[in-house]
Design an enzyme around this catalytic site. Sequence first.
Site, mmCIF file in Angstrom:
data_model
loop_
_atom_site.group_PDB
_atom_site.id
_atom_site.type_symbol
_atom_site.label_atom_id
_atom_site.label_comp_id
_atom_site.label_asym_id
_atom_site.label_seq_id
_atom_site.Cartn_x
_atom_site.Cartn_y
_atom_site.Cartn_z
ATOM 1 N N GLY A 46 40.249 35.429 42.733
ATOM 2 C CA GLY A 46 40.128 34.458 43.816
ATOM 3 C C GLY A 46 38.707 33.959 43.771
ATOM 4 O O GLY A 46 37.847 34.592 43.189
ATOM 5 N N CYS A 47 38.455 32.825 44.408
ATOM 6 C CA CYS A 47 37.114 32.261 44.339
ATOM 7 C C CYS A 47 36.152 33.095 45.166
ATOM 8 O O CYS A 47 34.997 33.243 44.852
ATOM 9 C CB CYS A 47 37.150 30.830 44.838
ATOM 10 S SG CYS A 47 35.651 29.919 44.557
ATOM 11 N N GLN A 48 36.651 33.653 46.272
ATOM 12 C CA GLN A 48 35.756 34.310 47.220
ATOM 13 C C GLN A 48 35.868 35.823 47.211
ATOM 14 O O GLN A 48 34.934 36.517 47.549
ATOM 15 C CB GLN A 48 36.034 33.789 48.631
ATOM 16 C CG GLN A 48 35.852 32.297 48.732
ATOM 17 C CD GLN A 48 36.056 31.810 50.152
ATOM 18 O OE1 GLN A 48 35.881 32.535 51.107
ATOM 19 N NE2 GLN A 48 36.432 30.569 50.309
ATOM 20 N N ARG A 114 41.094 27.457 47.695
ATOM 21 C CA ARG A 114 40.502 28.303 46.664
ATOM 22 C C ARG A 114 40.052 29.601 47.314
ATOM 23 O O ARG A 114 38.951 30.065 47.158
ATOM 24 C CB ARG A 114 39.288 27.587 46.049
ATOM 25 C CG ARG A 114 39.668 26.565 45.048
ATOM 26 C CD ARG A 114 38.449 26.027 44.381
ATOM 27 N NE ARG A 114 37.613 25.291 45.327
ATOM 28 C CZ ARG A 114 36.504 24.663 44.985
ATOM 29 N NH1 ARG A 114 36.098 24.688 43.756
ATOM 30 N NH2 ARG A 114 35.804 24.001 45.878
ATOM 31 N N GLY A 115 40.934 30.176 48.113
ATOM 32 C CA GLY A 115 40.555 31.207 49.053
ATOM 33 C C GLY A 115 40.347 32.578 48.482
ATOM 34 O O GLY A 115 39.389 32.835 47.779
#
Lengths: 134, 403
Positions: A46-48, A114-115
């Site tokens: 995931g992006c985060q 993009r969570g």
Amino acid sequence: MDLDEIREAFAFFDGWEDKYRFVIDLGKDLAHLDDAHKTPANLVRGCQSQVWLLTELRGGRMRFAIDSDAQIVRGLIAIILTVFQDRTPDEVRTFDIEGLFAELELIKHLTPTRGNGLRAMVARIHQEAERAAA
Amino acid sequence: MAPSLDISGDFPILARQVNGHPLTYLDSAATTQKPRVVIDAIRHYYERCNANVHRAAHALAEEATAAMEDARAKVAALIGAGDAQELIFTRGTTEGINLVAACLTGRFGPGDEVLITEMEHHSNIVPWQLLCQRTGAALTACRVTPTGEIDLEDFHAKLGPRTKLLAIGHVSNALGTVNPVAEMIDAAHRQGALVLIDGAQAVQHLDVDVGRLGCDFYAFSAHKLFGPTGIGALYGKAALLEELPPYQGGGEMIEHVSIEHTTYNQLPYKFEAGTPNIAGAIGFGAAVDYLGGLPLHALREREASLVNQAISHLKQIPGVQMVGEFRERVSVVSFLVDGGHPHDFGTLLDQQGIAVRTGHHCAMPLMERLGIPGTIRASFALYNSATDVERLVAGVEKAIEFV
């Protein structure tokens, strides 16, 4: 904690603070994966935040070991596991997880931003279930 | 009477509520909010003078063309470009960088180097990787210090006769570091290299003068400057742009086409194939007008003091660590909290109506160099106030109770 208990707890929450304290506490009770299992192959990016996912099929039921580096995500994983752990591949792939997250007003964690890797994780669980059911 | 420094009323969205709280918008490094005048300019264009530009003889087309070229002149003047023909409209910073990478392809080969830094946004890394894959050139990155600045000693060591292009960010999107680009541009030019500056994070906060900087290319976006998304600008020196091949083929960019051969349009149209984002360009021009009408100096000073207030208050919270300590900073406050993942803080702040960005900020090599998974980033713009700082600090204090 099973799904009914989670539903009951959510029904009594008064505002976001109770809800997120509860989710974070659920995450604290979730077993951690050994670092040895936190391999690129097990990583759902995931992006985060990152999620690691291990799956096995034992006696016709699916077993999951899942971990994340973010606490709220760990709590959400704990909720997801109450409906996916030790179920048959058919039960896993047909359960309406989005419906559950909508009901618990957590659906924004499953929306395609993009969570947090959670949506990608659910997609991977569904793939594994499809494969196991085939 | 001194003009009011509270301009938040110019931005309709800032009046809304989020999750039951007044919106505290601290994600302007991702995109700024838009003032009413920009929204109105776009609506006015569609309601009154929508037509395709540069082609037809009718009145609407003339008005649309004039409005778009007027916007180009304003944007060019904003960054000190001497001539509006040096100002190419793009989709944004990313496209500007990709345009340069595509058009420079023929100038690179094995043995040549592109020099960047470890601090770059992915959009100032990946286009150069692709260029290097096409041409056999090598991509080199100068180191970033643990405090979040470009290691200039390493820069001078890596800059050499093989360096054909230096591509650096003016301001770090992840940390807010203002880089010493003037010095780096001069050093690169002495080695005969071209220089591209990624100005996405700079234009709102600094007076940019491409003439004084002397860079060959300067790319930036409207949407980080109170303008609309989907439009940006690339400045390039006219003589250089004349030499480069076109970027994309299509209408607008041609002078004459036969099946065998095409001659290209003059600058900047040679690089603007197809119907452009006319409404976006007009909105961009309106944003530049809006900036021009503000007491910019005083507002930027106030913004800087808010950033300093946020840093000093956050530092006092036990467990908070600032990421990046350097002399010159704009807009960005990046931090971590012991025991909490940035994503948890992003979620818990959002519940309080506070919009920040969490994660690696599209700068994964920088995060790797600093040895962290990401940061919590609060980024300020001219419309923020002391109330926003208070809410951020209180929000972080509250979030810490949870984790």
